[in-house]
Design a protein around this motif. Structure first.
Motif, PDB file in Angstrom:
ATOM      1  N   VAL A 252       0.833  -1.214   0.000  1.00 16.57           N
ATOM      2  CA  VAL A 252       0.000   0.000   0.000  1.00 16.57           C
ATOM      3  C   VAL A 252       0.859   1.253   0.000  1.00 16.57           C
ATOM      4  O   VAL A 252       0.473   2.273  -0.564  1.00 16.57           O
TER       5      VAL A 252
ATOM      6  N   GLY B  75       0.321 -10.919  -9.554  1.00 15.23           N
ATOM      7  CA  GLY B  75      -0.615 -11.074  -8.449  1.00 15.23           C
ATOM      8  C   GLY B  75      -0.751  -9.862  -7.555  1.00 15.23           C
ATOM      9  O   GLY B  75      -1.598  -9.847  -6.668  1.00 15.23           O
TER      10      GLY B  75
ATOM     11  N   ALA C 258      -1.926  -6.608  -5.952  1.00 19.84           N
ATOM     12  CA  ALA C 258      -3.265  -6.050  -6.070  1.00 19.84           C
ATOM     13  C   ALA C 258      -3.353  -4.556  -5.744  1.00 19.84           C
ATOM     14  O   ALA C 258      -3.655  -3.731  -6.604  1.00 19.84           O
ATOM     15  N   LEU C 259      -3.073  -4.195  -4.516  1.00 16.96           N
ATOM     16  CA  LEU C 259      -3.444  -2.855  -4.058  1.00 16.96           C
ATOM     17  C   LEU C 259      -2.634  -1.752  -4.718  1.00 16.96           C
ATOM     18  O   LEU C 259      -3.191  -0.739  -5.146  1.00 16.96           O
TER      19      LEU C 259
ATOM     20  N   GLN D   3      -3.882  -1.289  -8.138  1.00 12.75           N
ATOM     21  CA  GLN D   3      -5.229  -0.731  -8.164  1.00 12.75           C
ATOM     22  C   GLN D   3      -5.204   0.782  -7.922  1.00 12.75           C
ATOM     23  O   GLN D   3      -5.994   1.528  -8.468  1.00 12.75           O
ATOM     24  N   MET D   4      -4.263   1.228  -7.090  1.00 11.47           N
ATOM     25  CA  MET D   4      -4.246   2.646  -6.732  1.00 11.47           C
ATOM     26  C   MET D   4      -3.759   3.538  -7.866  1.00 11.47           C
ATOM     27  O   MET D   4      -4.071   4.720  -7.909  1.00 11.47           O
TER      28      MET D   4
ATOM     29  N   ILE E 165     -10.858  -7.096  -9.159  1.00 11.21           N
ATOM     30  CA  ILE E 165     -11.338  -7.852  -7.998  1.00 11.21           C
ATOM     31  C   ILE E 165     -11.328  -6.973  -6.752  1.00 11.21           C
ATOM     32  O   ILE E 165     -12.305  -6.891  -6.014  1.00 11.21           O
ATOM     33  N   THR E 166     -10.204  -6.291  -6.526  1.00  8.91           N
ATOM     34  CA  THR E 166     -10.078  -5.458  -5.329  1.00  8.91           C
ATOM     35  C   THR E 166     -11.148  -4.394  -5.285  1.00  8.91           C
ATOM     36  O   THR E 166     -11.761  -4.132  -4.244  1.00  8.91           O
TER      37      THR E 166
ATOM     38  N   MET F 152     -15.100  -6.433  -5.451  1.00 12.27           N
ATOM     39  CA  MET F 152     -15.566  -7.565  -4.647  1.00 12.27           C
ATOM     40  C   MET F 152     -16.446  -7.094  -3.489  1.00 12.27           C
ATOM     41  O   MET F 152     -17.432  -7.731  -3.148  1.00 12.27           O
ATOM     42  N   GLY F 153     -16.100  -5.952  -2.895  1.00 10.55           N
ATOM     43  CA  GLY F 153     -16.888  -5.462  -1.774  1.00 10.55           C
ATOM     44  C   GLY F 153     -18.153  -4.736  -2.188  1.00 10.55           C
ATOM     45  O   GLY F 153     -19.064  -4.546  -1.385  1.00 10.55           O
TER      46      GLY F 153
ATOM     47  N   TRP G  88     -15.069 -13.924  -9.241  1.00 12.31           N
ATOM     48  CA  TRP G  88     -14.463 -15.185  -8.787  1.00 12.31           C
ATOM     49  C   TRP G  88     -13.818 -15.919  -9.949  1.00 12.31           C
ATOM     50  O   TRP G  88     -12.778 -16.558  -9.779  1.00 12.31           O
TER      51      TRP G  88
ATOM     52  N   ALA H 220     -10.587 -14.438 -10.377  1.00 18.55           N
ATOM     53  CA  ALA H 220      -9.667 -14.950  -9.355  1.00 18.55           C
ATOM     54  C   ALA H 220      -9.119 -16.298  -9.776  1.00 18.55           C
ATOM     55  O   ALA H 220      -7.939 -16.593  -9.575  1.00 18.55           O
TER      56      ALA H 220
ATOM     57  N   LEU I 201      -6.431 -15.798 -12.262  1.00 18.33           N
ATOM     58  CA  LEU I 201      -5.247 -15.353 -11.527  1.00 18.33           C
ATOM     59  C   LEU I 201      -4.525 -16.539 -10.898  1.00 18.33           C
ATOM     60  O   LEU I 201      -3.303 -16.682 -10.988  1.00 18.33           O
TER      61      LEU I 201
END
Lengths: 305, 297
Positions: free
Chosen positions: A135, A230, A232-233, A236-237, A260-261, A264-265, A278, A281, A284
């Motif tokens: 992050v 793999g 992610a964060l 994504q940012m 996904i990041t 998903m929420g 999914w 995923a 991935l």
């Protein structure tokens, strides 16, 4: 068992032995159970992700050709994810193209050119680079890199190039440390032989050391790629999170991990969008397995030769 | 160009690469540390987070607590399994097909993307168990993330124990298991401790595996309530808990006011980096210290 009073000497001597046998067995079982816990976790992970990822295809909500198309518009129930997958590949390849030469050069510097300086400065530096959380890389990318690229090129600065640059720093320590191991494993007598023939240091590095260490170096690069694919964060940012075709450096795109990041929420479990996540995923996961397979193939070739 | 000039040019190139990497690192650390330190205050460390969407900065106290608490929970679960697994790999694993399969499993597990582990956690520990987002779920997900590393650390530390010591112990009639626990583990301890602290640094900064397991929010915590079953208790393992690194991500992806986001995440990143650096330095120093004591005595 007989009574305690009239046991023979032999039996007396056997009793502690039996107790030790029990401790021995218990110790062995504890370690065996630990190992099986690891195996079971991994197998159930593979099973759960695979079955969940296959569900939309089995339920007939989407076909494989629809999934591997470029038509992405969730509001019309179109989930063609090809551009998103290609996005993952593009950032991975881009980051590798930057990091592989840099990382291998740094490894050569640490082992062949200036071992003292390399061990004292460059090795701690790589260790610290490994330790920086993803992050934080993303945050630096967001506050430093993205505005800078935006100013330089025009536009907002999010996109493929930002993703590539952030990832290339993140996978650098992986490539460096494994390359160092590979180069250090080259027998010293090869170098001495080369120098004795009058070769310069560069010729020795280029023609002898790198050639001999090649399988190890390839492993380093593939492991770096696996990490980039793999991640992610951080990606994504800075990537922009718009599913555009990923063939331009300066427009926002999406990758599997960023998709996904980000979503998903925000999607409801059970709806098609969520199920497609999914499936992504699963893609991935399969790619990770492919990377491991490639590494196995590379190292097997070394074992034979 | 002749070979000598080429050689000099190559040397120059390697020096440039090394300098570039070191400069990048200094730049990154400098950016985080110098920019972040101005945001740090006592209030920032001890207060509850403000609603950053409205532009309130607030503090990071619950996130900081969550990060450490989660780290401790994870270590409590990981250490026994990791040490057990490491002992098996180093001492009991014979060159059989099962061992080969086991090594493959470890390799696959250690290269799984952490987001995949997070999704597995979401499926199993959040949805299937019906717990929702919990610290316990987060700790278990981090255990999956950390286990292969831990096993490798223990295995390497035990394999590095001199063979003479093991053989001497066995020759005295001490059994294999007793040799492992009484002779080999104490000798391997420095390596295990160093590796564990380094792993702790990695866990502390991990976020992707936690987004969908420990969640992205924390309830209002009452730091005077230490009953682990109470809802507002910080110790309750079945409450959602955003950690520091998750908070950084969350703030940046939600916040409309970029100024506030920059302050909140700048300060949080400062703390995060400091803790991770401290872990790294501490691990090295401790390893050196124990090594010196063991070798000089």
């Amino acid at each position: 068992m007989k009574e305690r009073g009239n046991t023979s000497l032999a039996e007396k001597l056997q009793t502690p032995a039996r107790r030790i046998f029990w401790t021995e067995w218990r110790g062995r079982s504890i370690t065996y159970v630990s190992v099986w816990i690891v195996i079971l976790i991994l197998l159930s992970l593979l099973w759960f992700i695979t079955s969940k990822g296959l569900q939309p295809f089995l339920n007939g909500e989407i076909t494989l050709s629809q999934f591997f198309s470029t038509n992405w518009s969730p509001q019309d129930n179109k989930f063609g994810s090809l551009y998103i997958m290609l996005g993952s590949f593009m950032v991975t390849i881009g980051a590798t193209l930057i990091s592989a030469p840099l990382g291998i050069s740094a490894a050569i510097f640490m082992t062949e050119i200036a071992p003292k300086w390399g061990k004292k400065v460059l090795q701690p530096a790589t260790e610290i680079l490994v330790g920086i959380p993803s992050v934080v890389y993303g945050f630096i990318g967001l506050t430093l890199l993205v505005p800078f690229i935006g100013k330089l090129i025009g536009g907002i600065g999010f996109g493929l190039l930002s993703g590539i640059l952030v990832l290339s720093i993140m996978i650098l320590p992986t490539i460096i440390s494994i390359s160092v191991d590979a180069i250090e494993a080259v027998p010293q007598k090869y170098r001495e032989g080369s120098y004795a023939l009058g070769a310069t240091r560069w010729q020795t590095i280029w023609k002898i050391v790198l050639k001999t260490a090649l399988p190890g170096l390839m492993t380093a690069v593939v492991l770096g790629m696996a990490r980039a694919f793999g991640e992610a964060l951080a990606v994504q940012m800075v990537i922009g999170n718009v599913p555009n075709a990923p063939f331009h450096f300066f427009i926002s795109i999406h990758t599997l991990t960023s998709m996904i990041t980000q979503n998903m929420g925000n999607t409801v479990p059970g709806e098609t969008f969520n199920q497609i996540l999914w499936s992504m995923a699963l893609v991935l996961l399969l790619m990770t397995l492919v990377f491991i397979l490639v590494i196995r193939l590379i190292t097997r070739r070394r074992d034979v030769s | 160009m002749n070979a000598k000039q080429m050689d000099r040019l190559a040397t120059l190139f390697f020096y440039l690469v090394a300098i570039l990497i070191v400069c990048t690192l200094i730049g990154l650390l400098g950016f985080i540390l110098f920019k972040g330190i101005s945001y740090i205050s006592w209030d920032f460390l001890t207060e509850a987070p403000g609603s950053y969407i409205l532009g309130e900065v607030g503090g990071i106290a619950p996130m900081l607590f969550n990060s450490f608490y989660l780290l401790i929970l994870t270590m409590i679960i990981t250490l026994p399994i990791g040490i057990g697994g490491g002992i098996y790999m180093a001492e009991y694993a014979k060159p059989t097909r099962f061992t080969k399969f086991l090594r493959l499993c470890m390799e696959v597990m250690s290269s799984l993307p952490s987001i995949i582990i997070g999704l597995f956690g979401l499926l199993l520990l959040v949805q299937y168990t019906g717990w929702g987002y919990t610290l316990a779920g987060g700790a278990l997900a981090l255990t999956i993330f950390n286990l292969p590393l831990m096993v490798r650390v223990v295995e390497q530390a035990i394999t590095a124990v001199p063979k003479d010591q093991k053989e001497a112990s066995l020759a005295l009639g001490i059994t294999h298991w007793q040799t492992i626990t009484k002779i080999m583990l104490p000798v391997a301890l420095p390596g295990i401790v160093t590796g564990t602290i380094l792993a702790a640094g990695r866990i502390f900064g991990e976020a992707a595996a936690l987004l969908f397991t420990a969640g992205m929010s924390s309830p209002n915590l009452d730091f005077t309530n230490w009953d682990p079953t109470a809802v507002s208790s910080p110790l309750n393992p079945f409450r959602p808990a955003a950690t520091l690194s998750v908070y950084i991500w969350k703030v940046n992806s939600d916040s409309l006011s970029t100024q506030t986001a920059a302050i909140v995440s700048g300060g949080s990143a400062f703390i995060l980096i400091c803790v991770v650096l401290l872990f790294t330095i501490f691990a090295r120093l401790l390893g050196k210290y124990i090594y010196r004591r063991l070798t000089s005595s």
